[in-house]
Design a protein around this motif. Sequence first.
Motif, PDB file in Angstrom:
ATOM      1  N   ASN A 127       0.839  -1.205   0.000  1.00  0.00           N
ATOM      2  CA  ASN A 127       0.000   0.000   0.000  1.00  0.00           C
ATOM      3  C   ASN A 127       0.859   1.234   0.000  1.00  0.00           C
ATOM      4  O   ASN A 127       1.812   1.346   0.757  1.00  0.00           O
ATOM      5  N   ARG A 128       0.491   2.198  -0.835  1.00  0.00           N
ATOM      6  CA  ARG A 128       1.342   3.363  -0.909  1.00  0.00           C
ATOM      7  C   ARG A 128       1.304   4.191   0.359  1.00  0.00           C
ATOM      8  O   ARG A 128       2.085   5.081   0.543  1.00  0.00           O
ATOM      9  N   ARG A 129       0.355   3.960   1.187  1.00  0.00           N
ATOM     10  CA  ARG A 129       0.330   4.705   2.440  1.00  0.00           C
ATOM     11  C   ARG A 129       1.329   4.123   3.429  1.00  0.00           C
ATOM     12  O   ARG A 129       1.589   4.734   4.446  1.00  0.00           O
ATOM     13  N   SER A 130       1.841   2.923   3.172  1.00  0.00           N
ATOM     14  CA  SER A 130       2.703   2.278   4.174  1.00  0.00           C
ATOM     15  C   SER A 130       4.051   2.975   4.192  1.00  0.00           C
ATOM     16  O   SER A 130       5.023   2.502   3.642  1.00  0.00           O
ATOM     17  N   VAL A 131       4.063   4.123   4.799  1.00  0.00           N
ATOM     18  CA  VAL A 131       5.314   4.876   4.891  1.00  0.00           C
ATOM     19  C   VAL A 131       5.697   4.994   6.350  1.00  0.00           C
ATOM     20  O   VAL A 131       6.385   5.908   6.742  1.00  0.00           O
ATOM     21  N   SER A 132       5.195   4.033   7.121  1.00  0.00           N
ATOM     22  CA  SER A 132       5.431   4.085   8.565  1.00  0.00           C
ATOM     23  C   SER A 132       6.918   4.035   8.867  1.00  0.00           C
ATOM     24  O   SER A 132       7.360   4.544   9.897  1.00  0.00           O
ATOM     25  N   THR A 133       7.654   3.405   8.013  1.00  0.00           N
ATOM     26  CA  THR A 133       9.103   3.266   8.299  1.00  0.00           C
ATOM     27  C   THR A 133       9.846   4.571   8.127  1.00  0.00           C
ATOM     28  O   THR A 133      10.977   4.703   8.542  1.00  0.00           O
ATOM     29  N   LEU A 134       9.207   5.525   7.443  1.00  0.00           N
ATOM     30  CA  LEU A 134       9.937   6.762   7.145  1.00  0.00           C
ATOM     31  C   LEU A 134       9.929   7.701   8.339  1.00  0.00           C
ATOM     32  O   LEU A 134       8.987   7.757   9.098  1.00  0.00           O
ATOM     33  N   LYS A 135      10.971   8.500   8.452  1.00  0.00           N
ATOM     34  CA  LYS A 135      11.036   9.526   9.490  1.00  0.00           C
ATOM     35  C   LYS A 135      10.167  10.680   9.016  1.00  0.00           C
ATOM     36  O   LYS A 135       9.832  10.773   7.833  1.00  0.00           O
ATOM     37  N   PRO A 136       9.892  11.607   9.880  1.00  0.00           N
ATOM     38  CA  PRO A 136       8.893  12.640   9.570  1.00  0.00           C
ATOM     39  C   PRO A 136       9.206  13.402   8.286  1.00  0.00           C
ATOM     40  O   PRO A 136       8.365  13.512   7.398  1.00  0.00           O
ATOM     41  N   CYS A 137      10.411  13.943   8.186  1.00  0.00           N
ATOM     42  CA  CYS A 137      10.702  14.763   7.002  1.00  0.00           C
ATOM     43  C   CYS A 137      10.614  13.916   5.747  1.00  0.00           C
ATOM     44  O   CYS A 137      10.125  14.357   4.693  1.00  0.00           O
ATOM     45  N   ALA A 138      11.090  12.696   5.870  1.00  0.00           N
ATOM     46  CA  ALA A 138      11.099  11.813   4.704  1.00  0.00           C
ATOM     47  C   ALA A 138       9.655  11.563   4.286  1.00  0.00           C
ATOM     48  O   ALA A 138       9.322  11.521   3.110  1.00  0.00           O
TER      49      ALA A 138
END
Length: 1685
Positions: free
Chosen positions: A166-177
Motif C-alpha cells: 500500500n502506498r500509504r505504508s510509509v510508517s518506516t519513514l522519518k517525519p521529514c522523509a
Amino acid sequence: MVGFQRVLQNEMKTLGGSLRVTALKDNSSEVVQPFLMGCGTKEPKITQLCLAAIQRLMSHEVVSETAAGNIINMLWQLMENSLEELKLLQTVLVLLTTNTVVHDEALSKAIVLCFRLHFTKDNITNNTAAATVRQVVTVVFERMVAEDERHRDIIEQPVLVQGNSNRRSVSTLKPCAKDAYMLFQDLCQLVNADAPYWLVGMTEMTRTFGLELLESVLNDFPQVFLQHQEFSFLLKERVCPLVIKLFSPNIKFRQGSSTSSSPAPVEKPYFPICMRLLRVVSVLIKQFYSLLVTECEIFLSLLVKFLDADKPQWLRAVAVESIHRLCVQPQLLRSFCQSYDMKQHSTKVFRDIVNALGSFIQSLFLVPPTGNPATTNQAGNNNSAGPVSAPANSGMLGIGGGVTLLPAFEYRGTWIPILTVTVQGSAKATYLEMLDKVEPPTIPEGYAMSVAFHCLLDLVRGITTMIEGELGEVETECLTTTTEAVSSPTQSSSEQQEFQSTSDQMDKEIVSRAVWEEMVNACWCGLLAALSLLLDASTDEAATENILKAELTMAALCGRLGLVTSRDAFITAMCKGSLPPHYALTVLNTTTAATLSNKSYSIQGQNVMMISPSSESHQQVVAVGQPLAVQPQGTVMLTSKNIQCMRTLLNLAHCHGAVLGTSWQLVLATLQHLVWILGLKPSSGGALKPGRAVEGPSTVLTTAVMTDLPVISNILSRLFESSQYLDDVSLHHLINALCSLSLEAMDMAYGNNKEPSLFAVAKLLETGLVNMHRIEILWRPLTGHLLEVCQHPNSRMREWGAEALTSLIKAGLTFNHDPPLSQNQRLQLLLLNPLKEMSSINHPDIRLKQLECVLQILQSQGDSLGPGWPLVLGVMGAIRNDQGESLIRTAFQCLQLVVTDFLPTMPCTCLQIVVDVAGSFGLHNQELNISLTSIGLLWNISDYFFQRGETIEKELNKEEAAQQKQAEEKGVVLNRPFHPAPPFDCLWLCLYAKLGELCVDPRPAVRKSAGQTLFSTIGAHGTLLQHSTWHTVIWKVLFHLLDRVRESSTTADKEKIESGGGNILIHHSRDTAEKQWAETWVLTLAGVARIFNTRRYLLQPLGDFSRAWDVLLDHIQSAALSKNNEVSLAALKSFQEILQIVSPVRDSDKPETPPAVNVPVPVLIGSISGPGLNRPFVRTDSIGERLGRYSSSEPPIVTDELEDLNLWWAAWNTWYRIGSESTKPPVTFDKLTFIPSQPFLTALIQIFPALYQHIKTGFNMDDLQKLGVILHSAVSVPISSDASPFILPSYTEAVLTSLQEAVLTALDVLQKAICIGPENMQIMYPAIFDQLLAFVEFSCKPPQYGQLETKHIANAKYNQIQLFAPAEWVALNYVPFAERSLEVVVDLYQKTACHKAVVNEKVLQNIIKTLRVPLSLKYSCPSESTWKLAVSSLLKVLSIGLPVARQHASSGKFDSMWPELANTFEDFLFTKSIPPDNLSIQEFQRNESIDVEVVQLISTEILPYANFIPKEFVGQIMTMLNKGSIHSQSSSFTEAEIDIRLREEFSKMCFETLLQFSFSNKVTTPQEGYISRMALSVLLKRSQDVLHRYIEDERLSGKCPLPRQQVTEIIFVLKAVSTLIDSLKKTQPENVDGNTWAQVIALYPTLVECITCSSSEVCSALKEALVPFKDFMQPPASKVQNGES
C-alpha cells in the motif's frame, strides 16, 4: 497593535539567554495570536503589519508547531480572500525555510496554498508563486536530506517493502522523509491528472509545471531515491509509467502521413510537454540508470525513434540534444553497453544510438527536393552508410563562392551550415531549455546537424578517453603487481595474498576488456559511416580536423584493443580521405571494405564508386600530380583536405604505430601514393625530399603545399624515426608492410624503365637506421627484401635497393652496439652477410655499389672486421672477368687497400683468401695494369709473410690444432690444399700456386711479371719453408709450371700479331704468340734452374733429387732443341747455371763475412770478380783469359759439388743430345728451315769445359769422337745474312767469333787434361790433332752445312746481303779460326812431338799434308795471312818434327812423310798461283824472304842429314834447288816470267845452297856432281846468249829505248852472273870444276861490250857484274883440281 509589535521587538532585542527564547517558543501560540487576529481584520495596513511581525517571529525561530499551524490557517484564509498574495507567499517561504516545525497536514496545506496562488490571474503572483512552489518543494527534500544526515550513524535494519504494498505504508519513514514522500507521490498524481492524496485542496494544476517540479526533484535529490526503497519504488511504479504514457503521442505521430489511413486521429506531439519529458528522461537516465535498467532501455529506444526522419524537426532537434547529453557521459554509455548490448536477449541500445545518429546525419543530407515523395520513403530508417541515389541537384552545386566561406557540410547538392552549438565536451542544449515556449520553435538550418556532429565527436572523445584511461590503469597495475609478486620475500602468506590480488586483477581486466571491446564493436560501424560521410561533406578545415581526429582516436583505440577489422576500417577511411576521389588503390581493397557496408573498391585502373563521388567541388585544389599506376592516365588532383587527411595519417602512424599491426600496409600504401603524387623523392638516409617528377606531366604544386612539403617530409621521417619506440612485434608489422609495399612497387616497375616508386625502399632504410640498437630482429627480413630489390630490372629501383642495403650495412658496422661488435661476432657476420649475398647479383651497377660499400667499410672499419674478413674478401673475389673494367677496378682498389693496410689486422686464416683473391685479379683480362699490379700485391703479401713469419706460423698452427680437434670430434678428415705440409707452408704453396697460374696467363706481360715474382719470392723467402715442403715446391709448383709452359709454347700460334691493342707497336721479336710464349719459357726455365742452383743444398737431401734432376735436364733439352733461338739459348744458360758454371751466392751465408773454409761454397770457376756475382753469366771475350782460366797448374777447387757422378753423366748425355740434334744439318732447306744461332752454339760449346771437369775420369775415346762431331758441326753452321753484320768481323779483321773461341777452348781444356792425365789418356792426342787440322783446312775450304748453299763472306758484301739475299746464309770467315787452330796445332805439336801416340799416328805427316793445301794455293788462298802462317807453322813443326823423324828413321814410321814433304816444298816454292797485280815491291820482297827461309831450312835441317834421309827425297830437293837457281831460263817474255825473275834473292839462295851442296863435300854419287855441273854450264851459256842479243838490239835501236822486258832480262842476267861469281868464290875451290871457271871468264868480253848501253839500270847492274871479275886479274895461287864425271 503597532505598539504591541514594538514591545515584542524590544523584548526580542533584549532577549539574552536561550531560556527566554525557549520560554517564548513555548508560549508562541499566545504571542502570535494578536497578530493573527490583526490579519483577520482584513484591513490591508494592519494585515501587512501583522504579517511582518509574524515573519519577524519566525525569523527568530520562536514559533512552535501549534503556532505555525495557526499561522498557516490564517494565511489560507487570506489566500481565499485574495489578500496580500505576495506577502502570503513570502510568509509561507519564511515559515518553511527558517525552521522545521511545519509538518504533515500543515505542510501540505502551506504547499497547496502556494500552488493555488500560482494559478491566479495576476502574472506577478503566478510567477512568484511558481518560484515559491519550487523553493518549497526543494525545502521539503532538503529537510529529508538533513534528517538522513543526522541519523546516518544509527544503523537501521531496513524494512523490506513489498513491491505492491500500500502506498500509504510509509510508517518506516522519518517525519521529514514522510513529507517528501507524500509530496512526490502527489506530484506524480497531479501530472498524471489524478487526485492528490496529501495535497488536499488543489484546484488546478498544469502538466508542464508538474513535470518541471518532478525534474527538479529528481535532478537535485537523486540520493534520496537511491537510498530509500520507498522512493525507488515511486520512481519505478509511478514516474516511469507516467513518462512512457505521456510520450505516446510523439511515438505514434508520423509527420506527413495522411490521417485518413489511421483508425483514430493521432494526438499531435505537444512541444512543451515533449521537451519537459525529454528533460525528465535525461535526468532519469543520468541519475537512476542503475535502478531503472529496463525502463531506461525503453526510454533510450524512444529517444532513438525520435530521430527518425518522419518526426517533426523540433522533435528531432530536442531528441538530438538529449542524446548529446548522454554522449558526454562515457561511464553511462559504458553502463548501457554492459546492461543491454552485452546481454543476450536485450536491445543493442548503445549500438542503436550510434547508428541512429549516423542515420540521422545521413537523412539530413538526403532531404529530398520538394515533390519527390518516393525518396522520403526510401530513406526510411537507413542505418547503413551506403550511398543513397538521390539525384544531385546541379543547381545547388553552383552556389556562389560567398556561401562556401561559411563552415558547412556539402554533399550531393545539400548544403548544411555548421553552427557553433556548444563547447566541446559539454551538452549545452538550446531547445531543451525553452521552458517558456508553448509553440514548437523554428529550428535554424544546420542546427540538428551541428548537434549530431558534436554528439559523434563527444561520443568518440568520451569513449576513447575513458577506455584508454582504464587501459592505462590496468597496465600500470599489472606492472606493479607483477613486479611486487616477483620481488616479494618468500613468505607463504604474503605470497598467497599477492597471487590472490593478481588473479583478481586478471578477472577484473578480463571483464573490463570485454566491455571495452563490446563498446567499440557496437559503435564503430555507425561512427565510421557517419564520420566518413561528414569527412566527405566537410568544407571546413576545423570540422575536417575534428572528424579526422575522431577517426584517428577510434583507430588507435581499436588498435590498442586488438580489434583489427574496426581499426583497419577507420584507417581505410582516413586513407581514402587522403587520396583523390576515384583514385584506384588496390591496397584499400581488403577484407575491411566488406564490413564497411556496401562500399565498393576495385583493382587499379577502373574508377570506383566511393562514398562521395561528388563532394570535391568546394575544395581548394592544392596539387596536381601523377597517379602511381602501371599506366598512369592523366593527372590527379590533391585538395587541401587530402593533405589534411595525409597529415592525420602521419599523425596516426607516428603516435600509434605500435597498435597499427597489419594496417601499416594501408597507411604506408596511401602515404606512398601521396608522396608519389606530390613528387617527393628519396634522398640519402631514406628521407623524402621534394624532387622533380621524372616523366609525364610535371607535378604542379601550389605555394600553400610547397611550404607544407618540407613539413610533410619531415613528419614522414619522424614517423619512421619513431619506429624505434615500437615493440618488436609492431616493428615487424611495419617492416612487413613496407616489404609488401615494395613488392608491389617492384611488380609495377617490371617491364618498363619509368621512374618507380621508391617510397617503401627509402622508408625501409630509414626504419633500419633508427632501429640499429635491435637490428638483429629485423635484419633478415629487411636485407632479404632489399636484396630482391637489388635484382630488379629497373635500374632506378635497383640503385635504391643497393643504396639502402649498403647504407644499412655501413651504419650497422659503425653503430655503437652493446655488446660491441668485436665481442659479438655473430652479429658482425649477420651484418656483413647481405654484402656477400649481393655477389650473386649480376647487375654491374649493384656490384659497383657493393664494392664502394666494401671500400668505405675498409676505410672506416678495416681494423675491426675480424671474423668478417672472409666475407669482405669474398666480395672482392666474386668479381668475374666479364663484369666490366670499372667493377674490376673498384674491387681491385679494395684489395690494394687490404694488402697495404690491413694484412696485420686480419686473422691469419684469411691470408690464404687474400692470396686467392689477388691471384684472381691477376687472371682478369679486362685491364692489364690491374693484372700486373695484382702480381705486385702478391709480392707484397709474400714480403709480409716473410716479415711476420713467426707470428703467422704460430697463429696458423693454433688454428690448425683447433680444426684438427673439431674434425676428429666429427669424425671427418681435415681437408685443405697441400695438406700434409704445415699450415704456414701451405700458405706459401698457395701463393706459389697462384703465381704459377699467372705464369701461364694468355697475356705475355702478365706471364713475365708473374714469373719474375714467383722466382723472386721463392728465391727470397724460400728459406722459411720446411725442408719437406720443398718436395711439393719442386714437383707440384715448378715442374708443373714448366710442363704447362712447354706445352703452351710448343702449341702457340705462329700468326703475326699486328699490334698490341690500341696503337702499341710490337717489336718484331715479339710479334707472334709463339715468340711471346718463348719469352715465358725462357723466364720459367731460368727461374727453375736458378732455384735448383741456389737451393741445391736443400734439394739434394730430398730422396728423389736425381729424378728431379733428370726431369729438369729433360726440360732444358726440349727447350734447347725448340726451334726458337731465344728459348734454346736461354735453355743453355740455365744448363750452365745448374752445372754451376755461374756461381750462386747462398742465402744462408751472411754476405758480410767471407765463408770459413769448411763451409761448403758453390764453385766459382775462374776468379771471383765483383760484377760476376750479380750477373747471371760471367762472360769474358778475350780468349787469352778464357784459356788462361783453365791453364792454371792446379785444377779449380770444387766444393759443395754434385757428388753423384750419375748426375754429371746425365748432364753430359743431355749435352750430347742437344749438341748432336741442334747441329745436325737438316735434310732439306727452305725459307723456314731452322738453323741454330751463333750465340746458342757458343753457349752450348762453352758448357763443355765445365761439364768435362766433372766427367773427365770416365771420358773415353768414344766420347771424344762424339764431342768432335758436335764441335765440327757447330763450327760449320752458317749465319743468317740478317745477323751477319753483327756477328761477322769485317773481312780484314782477323778476329774469332765467340763460337770459334769456345770450340778452341773446349779442345784446349781437353788437351790440358790429357797432358796432366794418366798415360792411357794420351792416346787421345792424335784425335785432337785431327780435329784441329780439320779446322785448319777451313782456311782454304770452308765446311759445308748439309746441302745449304752459302755465300762466302768474301763475295757477300753487306749491301748485297741486304739487297739480294733476304734469307741467305753466309758462311763465316773461317780464316782466323783456321789460323788460330793452326797455332794451337803448332803449340800442341811442340809439346807432344815425341809422344808415342803422336809418332805412331803419323801426326806430323797429317800436319804437313794439311798445310800443303794453303801452301800450294799460296796467292789463291782466301787470305794472304793463311799461307804465310802455314809456312811459318811448317817451319816450326819441321824444326821439332824432323829430328824426331830422323830418330825413328829406322822404324819406317815416317817413310810416307818424306814424299809428302817434298811435294809440299815443291808446291809452295813453285806455286801455280799468280801474285795479285797490286803487290808492292816491298811485299814481294817480303814474300821472297819467306821462300828464302824455306830454302834455308832445307839447307840447315835436311841436306846436312842426307845420310838419314831417303835418297829419293834428297834427289827431289836437289832438283828443286836447281830449278830455283836456274828458274830464269824461259824462252818467252811473259809478265809471269818477269815476276819470277824478280825473285833474285831466292834464286841466289837456291843457287848458293845448290853450289854449297854441290861442291862442299865429296859427292856421294856421280849423278849429283853431274846435276850441278850441268846446271852451271846451262846457266852460263844462257847468260852469254842474252848479253849478245842485247848488245845487238841496242846497237840497232839507236836512240829508241829497248822494250821493258828486254831491259829487265838483261838486268837479271847481269845479276845472275854476279850471283854466280859470288857463289863460286864462296865455294871451296876444289869443288869447282875448271870448265866452269873458263865459262865464267869467257863472259867478260861480252860484259865489256855492254858498257855502251844507254839504260842507267843496265849500267848499274853491269857495274855490279863487272866488279867480281877483279878477282880473276891474277890467277889463283893454288892448283886447280879437275872434277870427275
